[in-house]
Design a protein around this motif. Structure first.
Motif, PDB file in Angstrom:
ATOM      1  N   ARG A 165       0.842  -1.195   0.000  1.00 23.93           N
ATOM      2  CA  ARG A 165       0.000   0.000   0.000  1.00 23.93           C
ATOM      3  C   ARG A 165       0.880   1.250   0.000  1.00 23.93           C
ATOM      4  O   ARG A 165       2.041   1.215   0.398  1.00 23.93           O
ATOM      5  CB  ARG A 165      -0.920   0.002   1.211  1.00 23.93           C
ATOM      6  CG  ARG A 165      -2.045  -1.019   1.111  1.00 23.93           C
ATOM      7  CD  ARG A 165      -2.984  -0.917   2.293  1.00 23.93           C
ATOM      8  NE  ARG A 165      -2.297  -1.249   3.542  1.00 23.93           N
ATOM      9  CZ  ARG A 165      -2.821  -1.084   4.743  1.00 23.93           C
ATOM     10  NH1 ARG A 165      -4.023  -0.560   4.873  1.00 23.93           N
ATOM     11  NH2 ARG A 165      -2.137  -1.431   5.819  1.00 23.93           N
ATOM     12  N   SER A 170      -3.528   3.455   0.764  1.00 24.67           N
ATOM     13  CA  SER A 170      -4.376   3.009  -0.341  1.00 24.67           C
ATOM     14  C   SER A 170      -3.631   2.054  -1.259  1.00 24.67           C
ATOM     15  O   SER A 170      -2.404   1.917  -1.182  1.00 24.67           O
ATOM     16  CB  SER A 170      -4.881   4.214  -1.135  1.00 24.67           C
ATOM     17  OG  SER A 170      -3.795   4.962  -1.644  1.00 24.67           O
ATOM     18  N   PRO A 186      -5.799   6.180  -4.879  1.00 24.56           N
ATOM     19  CA  PRO A 186      -6.299   4.819  -4.658  1.00 24.56           C
ATOM     20  C   PRO A 186      -6.981   4.254  -5.906  1.00 24.56           C
ATOM     21  O   PRO A 186      -7.457   5.013  -6.746  1.00 24.56           O
ATOM     22  CB  PRO A 186      -7.307   5.010  -3.527  1.00 24.56           C
ATOM     23  CG  PRO A 186      -7.824   6.403  -3.722  1.00 24.56           C
ATOM     24  CD  PRO A 186      -6.638   7.201  -4.205  1.00 24.56           C
ATOM     25  N   SER A 188     -10.042   1.934  -7.016  1.00 31.01           N
ATOM     26  CA  SER A 188     -11.276   1.391  -6.441  1.00 31.01           C
ATOM     27  C   SER A 188     -11.501  -0.072  -6.799  1.00 31.01           C
ATOM     28  O   SER A 188     -12.066  -0.822  -5.998  1.00 31.01           O
ATOM     29  CB  SER A 188     -12.477   2.232  -6.871  1.00 31.01           C
ATOM     30  OG  SER A 188     -12.582   2.288  -8.278  1.00 31.01           O
ATOM     31  N   ALA A 191      -9.389  -2.114  -4.435  1.00 32.12           N
ATOM     32  CA  ALA A 191      -9.946  -1.989  -3.089  1.00 32.12           C
ATOM     33  C   ALA A 191     -11.227  -2.802  -2.939  1.00 32.12           C
ATOM     34  O   ALA A 191     -11.446  -3.461  -1.917  1.00 32.12           O
ATOM     35  CB  ALA A 191     -10.204  -0.520  -2.769  1.00 32.12           C
TER      36      ALA A 191
END
Length: 204
Positions: A165, A170, A186, A188, A191
């Motif tokens: 990260r 992130s 970040p 998505s 994630a």
């Protein structure tokens, strides 16, 4: 075409022009049809205007599953129906519960062939040779492993993603061969795969 043909040629998650249908398009098409049938079966009257109703949708989905099997599955789930080498898009199928009998050995094989120096994987065999690990493909494989019960592999991938990260915590889009976080952050997609994977491994 009632499930008897593959979808039209289109760009997939590689975001490049294509001359053939890819696994990254054909696989999600199957998943979408399966979800549509499930939705129709649980929604009274919504699909009554379709000729044949829910039964016709189910027949089309079954026919497309057979089309997918005799093209992509019969030729080793390569990027294209009969060529192109391995592609991390194979993980879409177990990740979304396609029910095609794919097991951990299939994902292990893809992982081994696409692995990169930093510890993640590249999107596919034909991807640019830059020795970069791409977190969308890596995290998608992690989710695929989690969904089929391959806990050791899934947790190992989640641990790897956590290790790389950014300073803000992130997930970056990719990790260089030297272990540096690169590009968009970040991200998505990565994630989301991580969150769903964690939920699969550690249900409340």
């Amino acid at each position: 075409e009632g499930g008897t043909a593959l979808p039209p040629v289109a760009s997939d998650y590689w975001d490049v022009s294509e001359a053939q249908v890819t696994l990254g398009t054909a696989g999600p098409t199957l998943l979408g049809l399966q979800a549509l049938v499930d939705l129709a079966e649980h929604t009274d009257g919504l699909w009554a205007h379709i000729d044949g109703g829910v039964e016709a949708l189910g027949d089309s989905c079954a026919a497309y599953a057979a089309t997918f099997a005799r093209t992509f599955i019969a030729n080793g789930l390569q990027r294209y129906p009969t060529s192109g080498g391995l592609d991390s898009a194979v993980a879409y199928l177990p990740a979304a519960g396609a029910g095609l009998g794919l097991d951990a050995s299939t994902l292990d094989h893809v992982w081994d062939r696409l692995s990169q120096p930093a510890g993640g994987i590249k999107p596919g065999h034909g991807w640019i040779f830059d020795q970069t690990s791409w977190t969308p493909s890596t995290s998608l494989m992690g989710l695929g492993f989690a969904r089929i019960g391959a806990r050791v592999q899934a947790e190992g991938i989640l641990d790897w993603l956590g290790e790389y990260r950014t300073q803000a915590g992130s997930f970056p889009e990719k990790v260089s061969a030297e272990g540096a976080a690169l590009s968009v952050a970040p991200l998505s997609w990565t994630a989301s795969n991580v969150i769903i994977g964690l939920d699969e491994l550690h249900p409340r």
